[in-house]
Design a protein around this motif. Structure first.
Motif, PDB file in Angstrom:
ATOM      1  N   ALA A   3      11.861  59.169 -27.196  1.00  0.00           N
ATOM      2  CA  ALA A   3      12.432  60.167 -28.093  1.00  0.00           C
ATOM      3  C   ALA A   3      12.700  61.451 -27.328  1.00  0.00           C
ATOM      4  CB  ALA A   3      11.486  60.440 -29.258  1.00  0.00           C
ATOM      5  N   ASP A   4      13.559  62.287 -27.882  1.00  0.00           N
ATOM      6  CA  ASP A   4      13.820  63.603 -27.282  1.00  0.00           C
ATOM      7  C   ASP A   4      12.666  64.562 -27.540  1.00  0.00           C
ATOM      8  OD1 ASP A   4      16.587  63.077 -26.400  1.00  0.00           O
ATOM      9  OD2 ASP A   4      17.025  62.971 -28.544  1.00  0.00           O
ATOM     10  N   ILE A   5      11.979  64.375 -28.676  1.00  0.00           N
ATOM     11  CA  ILE A   5      10.874  65.243 -29.060  1.00  0.00           C
ATOM     12  C   ILE A   5       9.715  64.385 -29.553  1.00  0.00           C
ATOM     13  CG2 ILE A   5      10.102  67.036 -30.676  1.00  0.00           C
ATOM     14  CD1 ILE A   5      13.063  67.908 -30.905  1.00  0.00           C
ATOM     15  N   GLN A  27      17.032  68.896 -35.250  1.00  0.00           N
ATOM     16  CA  GLN A  27      17.329  67.480 -35.032  1.00  0.00           C
ATOM     17  C   GLN A  27      18.689  67.114 -35.616  1.00  0.00           C
ATOM     18  OE1 GLN A  27      14.717  64.828 -37.160  1.00  0.00           O
ATOM     19  NE2 GLN A  27      15.324  63.033 -35.959  1.00  0.00           N
ATOM     20  N   ARG A  30      21.492  68.889 -33.425  1.00  0.00           N
ATOM     21  CA  ARG A  30      21.604  68.495 -32.014  1.00  0.00           C
ATOM     22  C   ARG A  30      21.589  66.978 -31.809  1.00  0.00           C
ATOM     23  NH1 ARG A  30      20.077  72.988 -28.740  1.00  0.00           N
ATOM     24  NH2 ARG A  30      21.222  74.746 -29.629  1.00  0.00           N
ATOM     25  N   TYR A  32      18.941  65.081 -31.931  1.00  0.00           N
ATOM     26  CA  TYR A  32      17.719  64.668 -31.260  1.00  0.00           C
ATOM     27  C   TYR A  32      17.037  63.515 -32.007  1.00  0.00           C
ATOM     28  CZ  TYR A  32      17.771  69.127 -28.645  1.00  0.00           C
ATOM     29  OH  TYR A  32      18.099  70.190 -27.832  1.00  0.00           O
ATOM     30  N   THR A  33      16.315  62.709 -31.260  1.00  0.00           N
ATOM     31  CA  THR A  33      15.400  61.741 -31.862  1.00  0.00           C
ATOM     32  C   THR A  33      13.994  62.332 -31.796  1.00  0.00           C
ATOM     33  OG1 THR A  33      15.202  60.615 -29.728  1.00  0.00           O
ATOM     34  CG2 THR A  33      16.784  59.728 -31.313  1.00  0.00           C
ATOM     35  N   VAL A  34      13.215  62.090 -32.850  1.00  0.00           N
ATOM     36  CA  VAL A  34      11.863  62.641 -32.934  1.00  0.00           C
ATOM     37  C   VAL A  34      10.875  61.514 -33.183  1.00  0.00           C
ATOM     38  CG1 VAL A  34      10.329  64.238 -34.133  1.00  0.00           C
ATOM     39  CG2 VAL A  34      12.752  64.823 -33.870  1.00  0.00           C
ATOM     40  N   PHE A 169       8.867  68.296 -25.557  1.00  0.00           N
ATOM     41  CA  PHE A 169      10.326  68.167 -25.497  1.00  0.00           C
ATOM     42  C   PHE A 169      10.728  67.443 -24.224  1.00  0.00           C
ATOM     43  CE2 PHE A 169      14.602  70.308 -24.734  1.00  0.00           C
ATOM     44  CZ  PHE A 169      15.263  69.494 -25.627  1.00  0.00           C
ATOM     45  N   GLU A 170      11.579  66.440 -24.392  1.00  0.00           N
ATOM     46  CA  GLU A 170      12.066  65.602 -23.290  1.00  0.00           C
ATOM     47  C   GLU A 170      10.916  64.955 -22.521  1.00  0.00           C
ATOM     48  OE1 GLU A 170      14.592  68.306 -21.123  1.00  0.00           O
ATOM     49  OE2 GLU A 170      16.318  67.858 -22.410  1.00  0.00           O
ATOM     50  N   TRP A 195      15.378  77.560 -31.470  1.00  0.00           N
ATOM     51  CA  TRP A 195      14.930  76.451 -30.630  1.00  0.00           C
ATOM     52  C   TRP A 195      15.229  76.731 -29.161  1.00  0.00           C
ATOM     53  CZ3 TRP A 195      12.028  72.176 -30.733  1.00  0.00           C
ATOM     54  CH2 TRP A 195      12.196  71.244 -29.707  1.00  0.00           C
TER      55      TRP A 195
END
Length: 245
Positions: A3-5, A27, A30, A32-34, A169-170, A195
């Motif tokens: 995941a991105d986060i 999310q 952007r 993002y996957t969480v 993160f990342e 963010w």
């Protein structure tokens, strides 16, 4: 899950809930996957004398949080990691987005203790589209080791003198940090900007801490603070409001 986060939460923490609402805004904007992961305030404070360090209702609240995380751990095992996003949203909505029921005038400790009961959890499972049988896990401490492992994982990323939430993160190489602790939800236009500022600061290799102990009461109905209103400012220490002498 890559995941991105990675977002580590305890379901009874109001500041984790507020931050999670903001992260969901980011999310959506952007893409993002969480991965919603576990951190237990009860396990973090296992060696702490609650009577000496916290207001009287905190031990019941933190214990209820651990019980809810047991349900979440089983849900993840049986229904996949994606089920936790729905379940955490249902937890937070039930706990923080409703005006407290004054019927019978229950004490704050009783309110928090009820969060670890089947009566409280079963409507939440229904809202999240999960089987009611998961409520049986409230008393099943066999899940505590898995919760402990993720709690330790979170503390290894950010240090031990922290609370919830912890954001990575990342992962695995990206930056991890406690918080940010926010009392108000930013508007859609400001969410991603905030963010970028937080991540930019946290990415500086020498950065360790930016903190003040004064906090507003979270902008949540459970705290009597309506959307758009500003909560009373309080002084916090060690994860709780400072107790009046």
């Amino acid at each position: 899950m890559n995941a991105d986060i990675n977002f580590y939460f305890d379901p009874v923490c109001p500041f984790a809930w507020m931050t999670s609402k903001w992260v969901r805004q980011v999310q959506a904007q952007r893409g993002y996957t969480v991965d919603w992961r576990f951190i237990s305030l009860r396990q973090i404070n296992a060696a702490v004398d609650y009577d000496a360090h916290f207001p009287p209702e905190y031990e019941a609240g933190h214990t209820a949080g651990l019980r809810l995380l047991r349900v979440a751990a089983r849900a993840r095992a049986e229904h996949g990691r994606e089920s936790i996003a729905r379940l955490y949203e249902a937890f937070g909505t039930r706990i923080f987005e409703a005006v407290p029921d004054a019927t019978g005038e229950p004490s704050e400790g009783e309110v928090r203790e009820r969060r670890g009961t089947r009566e409280f959890v079963e409507p939440i499972l229904t809202q999240a589209g999960l089987p009611l049988a998961l409520a049986e896990t409230l008393d099943d401490d066999s899940w505590d080791n898995e919760i402990r492992q993720e709690t330790d994982e979170a503390l290894a990323l950010a240090g031990k003198d922290v609370g919830t939430p912890i954001i990575h993160f990342e992962p695995p190489a990206g930056v991890a940090f406690f918080g940010p602790v926010i009392s108000r939800l930013p508007d859609e236009e400001s969410a991603a900007e905030l963010w970028d500022h937080v991540v930019g600061l946290a990415r500086f290799p020498g950065f360790a801490e930016l903190k003040r102990s004064l906090r507003e009461r979270p902008q949540l109905p459970a705290f009597g603070v309506a959307s758009g209103a500003v909560g009373q400012q309080e002084d916090w220490h060690g994860g709780s409001r400072r107790q009046k002498k």
